[in-house]
Design a protein around this motif. Structure first.
Motif, PDB file in Angstrom:
ATOM      1  N   LEU A  31       0.858  -1.171   0.000  1.00  0.00           N
ATOM      2  CA  LEU A  31       0.000   0.000   0.000  1.00  0.00           C
ATOM      3  C   LEU A  31       0.900   1.228   0.000  1.00  0.00           C
ATOM      4  O   LEU A  31       1.874   1.280   0.749  1.00  0.00           O
ATOM      5  CB  LEU A  31      -0.895   0.015   1.239  1.00  0.00           C
ATOM      6  N   GLY A  32       0.576   2.203  -0.830  1.00  0.00           N
ATOM      7  CA  GLY A  32       1.458   3.344  -0.908  1.00  0.00           C
ATOM      8  C   GLY A  32       0.761   4.641  -1.238  1.00  0.00           C
ATOM      9  O   GLY A  32      -0.416   4.662  -1.612  1.00  0.00           O
ATOM     10  N   TRP A  33       1.519   5.708  -1.076  1.00  0.00           N
ATOM     11  CA  TRP A  33       1.060   7.050  -1.399  1.00  0.00           C
ATOM     12  C   TRP A  33       2.038   7.715  -2.351  1.00  0.00           C
ATOM     13  O   TRP A  33       3.260   7.664  -2.145  1.00  0.00           O
ATOM     14  CB  TRP A  33       0.926   7.905  -0.137  1.00  0.00           C
ATOM     15  N   PHE A  34       1.489   8.332  -3.373  1.00  0.00           N
ATOM     16  CA  PHE A  34       2.239   9.137  -4.315  1.00  0.00           C
ATOM     17  C   PHE A  34       1.673  10.542  -4.313  1.00  0.00           C
ATOM     18  O   PHE A  34       0.561  10.779  -3.836  1.00  0.00           O
ATOM     19  CB  PHE A  34       2.142   8.551  -5.727  1.00  0.00           C
ATOM     20  N   ARG A  35       2.433  11.473  -4.867  1.00  0.00           N
ATOM     21  CA  ARG A  35       1.923  12.822  -5.016  1.00  0.00           C
ATOM     22  C   ARG A  35       2.451  13.429  -6.306  1.00  0.00           C
ATOM     23  O   ARG A  35       3.500  13.050  -6.807  1.00  0.00           O
ATOM     24  CB  ARG A  35       2.294  13.702  -3.823  1.00  0.00           C
ATOM     25  N   GLN A  36       1.694  14.375  -6.828  1.00  0.00           N
ATOM     26  CA  GLN A  36       2.085  15.069  -8.035  1.00  0.00           C
ATOM     27  C   GLN A  36       1.675  16.526  -7.944  1.00  0.00           C
ATOM     28  O   GLN A  36       0.491  16.837  -7.815  1.00  0.00           O
ATOM     29  CB  GLN A  36       1.459  14.424  -9.270  1.00  0.00           C
ATOM     30  N   SER A  52       4.232  -7.581   6.435  1.00  0.00           N
ATOM     31  CA  SER A  52       5.306  -7.371   7.391  1.00  0.00           C
ATOM     32  C   SER A  52       5.170  -6.076   8.178  1.00  0.00           C
ATOM     33  O   SER A  52       5.710  -5.965   9.282  1.00  0.00           O
ATOM     34  CB  SER A  52       6.656  -7.384   6.679  1.00  0.00           C
ATOM     35  N   GLY A  53       4.490  -5.095   7.607  1.00  0.00           N
ATOM     36  CA  GLY A  53       4.410  -3.787   8.219  1.00  0.00           C
ATOM     37  C   GLY A  53       5.621  -2.910   7.978  1.00  0.00           C
ATOM     38  O   GLY A  53       5.687  -1.797   8.511  1.00  0.00           O
ATOM     39  N   ILE A  54       6.569  -3.381   7.197  1.00  0.00           N
ATOM     40  CA  ILE A  54       7.756  -2.599   6.902  1.00  0.00           C
ATOM     41  C   ILE A  54       7.378  -1.410   6.034  1.00  0.00           C
ATOM     42  O   ILE A  54       6.616  -1.550   5.071  1.00  0.00           O
ATOM     43  CB  ILE A  54       8.821  -3.466   6.210  1.00  0.00           C
ATOM     44  N   THR A  55       7.908  -0.261   6.372  1.00  0.00           N
ATOM     45  CA  THR A  55       7.570   0.979   5.691  1.00  0.00           C
ATOM     46  C   THR A  55       8.780   1.596   5.021  1.00  0.00           C
ATOM     47  O   THR A  55       9.928   1.293   5.346  1.00  0.00           O
ATOM     48  CB  THR A  55       6.984   1.997   6.677  1.00  0.00           C
ATOM     49  N   GLY A  56       8.503   2.481   4.090  1.00  0.00           N
ATOM     50  CA  GLY A  56       9.542   3.252   3.450  1.00  0.00           C
ATOM     51  C   GLY A  56       9.021   4.640   3.126  1.00  0.00           C
ATOM     52  O   GLY A  56       7.822   4.820   2.898  1.00  0.00           O
ATOM     53  N   TYR A  57       9.931   5.616   3.126  1.00  0.00           N
ATOM     54  CA  TYR A  57       9.550   7.004   2.916  1.00  0.00           C
ATOM     55  C   TYR A  57      10.523   7.701   1.984  1.00  0.00           C
ATOM     56  O   TYR A  57      11.718   7.397   1.956  1.00  0.00           O
ATOM     57  CB  TYR A  57       9.533   7.774   4.238  1.00  0.00           C
ATOM     58  N   ARG A  64       8.376  13.450   9.122  1.00  0.00           N
ATOM     59  CA  ARG A  64       7.174  14.272   9.174  1.00  0.00           C
ATOM     60  C   ARG A  64       5.915  13.479   8.854  1.00  0.00           C
ATOM     61  O   ARG A  64       4.852  13.767   9.408  1.00  0.00           O
ATOM     62  CB  ARG A  64       7.286  15.452   8.202  1.00  0.00           C
ATOM     63  N   PHE A  65       6.032  12.528   7.944  1.00  0.00           N
ATOM     64  CA  PHE A  65       4.888  11.730   7.519  1.00  0.00           C
ATOM     65  C   PHE A  65       4.998  10.327   8.097  1.00  0.00           C
ATOM     66  O   PHE A  65       6.099   9.786   8.248  1.00  0.00           O
ATOM     67  CB  PHE A  65       4.829  11.613   5.993  1.00  0.00           C
ATOM     68  N   THR A  66       3.860   9.725   8.379  1.00  0.00           N
ATOM     69  CA  THR A  66       3.815   8.357   8.866  1.00  0.00           C
ATOM     70  C   THR A  66       2.738   7.587   8.116  1.00  0.00           C
ATOM     71  O   THR A  66       1.586   8.019   8.074  1.00  0.00           O
ATOM     72  CB  THR A  66       3.520   8.297  10.371  1.00  0.00           C
ATOM     73  N   ILE A  67       3.119   6.469   7.532  1.00  0.00           N
ATOM     74  CA  ILE A  67       2.157   5.604   6.866  1.00  0.00           C
ATOM     75  C   ILE A  67       1.802   4.466   7.808  1.00  0.00           C
ATOM     76  O   ILE A  67       2.655   3.938   8.522  1.00  0.00           O
ATOM     77  CB  ILE A  67       2.700   5.077   5.523  1.00  0.00           C
ATOM     78  N   SER A  68       0.543   4.089   7.815  1.00  0.00           N
ATOM     79  CA  SER A  68       0.082   3.001   8.655  1.00  0.00           C
ATOM     80  C   SER A  68      -1.064   2.285   7.961  1.00  0.00           C
ATOM     81  O   SER A  68      -1.580   2.759   6.939  1.00  0.00           O
ATOM     82  CB  SER A  68      -0.348   3.507  10.037  1.00  0.00           C
ATOM     83  N   GLN A  69      -1.462   1.160   8.503  1.00  0.00           N
ATOM     84  CA  GLN A  69      -2.509   0.372   7.883  1.00  0.00           C
ATOM     85  C   GLN A  69      -3.447  -0.199   8.920  1.00  0.00           C
ATOM     86  O   GLN A  69      -3.098  -0.382  10.085  1.00  0.00           O
ATOM     87  CB  GLN A  69      -1.896  -0.764   7.055  1.00  0.00           C
ATOM     88  N   ASP A  70      -4.657  -0.490   8.459  1.00  0.00           N
ATOM     89  CA  ASP A  70      -5.646  -1.211   9.241  1.00  0.00           C
ATOM     90  C   ASP A  70      -6.084  -2.370   8.361  1.00  0.00           C
ATOM     91  O   ASP A  70      -6.911  -2.204   7.464  1.00  0.00           O
ATOM     92  CB  ASP A  70      -6.820  -0.312   9.606  1.00  0.00           C
ATOM     93  N   TYR A  77      -3.283   4.696   5.760  1.00  0.00           N
ATOM     94  CA  TYR A  77      -3.343   6.079   6.184  1.00  0.00           C
ATOM     95  C   TYR A  77      -2.009   6.765   5.944  1.00  0.00           C
ATOM     96  O   TYR A  77      -0.957   6.127   5.921  1.00  0.00           O
ATOM     97  CB  TYR A  77      -3.677   6.174   7.671  1.00  0.00           C
ATOM     98  N   LEU A  78      -2.068   8.059   5.794  1.00  0.00           N
ATOM     99  CA  LEU A  78      -0.867   8.872   5.743  1.00  0.00           C
ATOM    100  C   LEU A  78      -1.069  10.058   6.674  1.00  0.00           C
ATOM    101  O   LEU A  78      -1.844  10.967   6.366  1.00  0.00           O
ATOM    102  CB  LEU A  78      -0.564   9.351   4.321  1.00  0.00           C
ATOM    103  N   GLN A  79      -0.394  10.017   7.802  1.00  0.00           N
ATOM    104  CA  GLN A  79      -0.411  11.132   8.738  1.00  0.00           C
ATOM    105  C   GLN A  79       0.680  12.100   8.324  1.00  0.00           C
ATOM    106  O   GLN A  79       1.856  11.732   8.276  1.00  0.00           O
ATOM    107  CB  GLN A  79      -0.179  10.642  10.162  1.00  0.00           C
TER     108      GLN A  79
END
Length: 119
Positions: A31-36, A52-57, A64-70, A77-79
């Motif tokens: 699951l990911g977030w992109f921006r343009q 796994s819950g492993i994240t990358g930024y 500043r940003f935190t990605i999480s999942q439910d 989510y992207l905080q």
């Protein structure tokens, strides 16, 4: 839901916070977030490997940003904290399979949600 659906975008002053949500129709590997931003290429912001819950930024948002999942809701989510004007962009949710080099496979995109940060 066939396509992921984002919500939570809006307008905020520099230094403020927003929390984006993306509801997917099924379980996905990544699951990911992109921006343009206007005139710029679409860039990856953050991702999470669902099992796994492993994240990358991206370096520009790290700390500043935190990605999480439910997983129960198939939602990511992207905080976003300490927002800067350069964070202004359309933010897109992406679900599918991401490899360690950043390539995505069998992915689906959301429609996007606008984030505007004013100084």
């Amino acid at each position: 839901q066939v396509q992921p659906v984002e919500s939570g975008g809006g307008s905020v002053q520099a230094g403020g916070s927003l929390r984006l949500s993306c509801a997917a129709s099924d379980i996905y590997h990544t699951l990911g977030w992109f921006r343009q931003a206007p005139g710029k290429e679409r860039e990856g912001v953050a991702h999470i490997y669902s099992r796994s819950g492993i994240t990358g930024y991206a370096d520009s948002v790290k700390g500043r940003f935190t990605i999480s999942q439910d997983n129960a809701k198939n939602t990511v989510y992207l905080q976003m904290n300490s927002l800067k004007p350069e964070d202004t962009a359309m933010y897109y949710c992406r679900v599918g399979v991401r490899d360690s080099g950043g390539a995505w496979y069998n992915s689906k995109w959301g429609q996007g949600t606008q984030v505007t940060v004013s100084s």
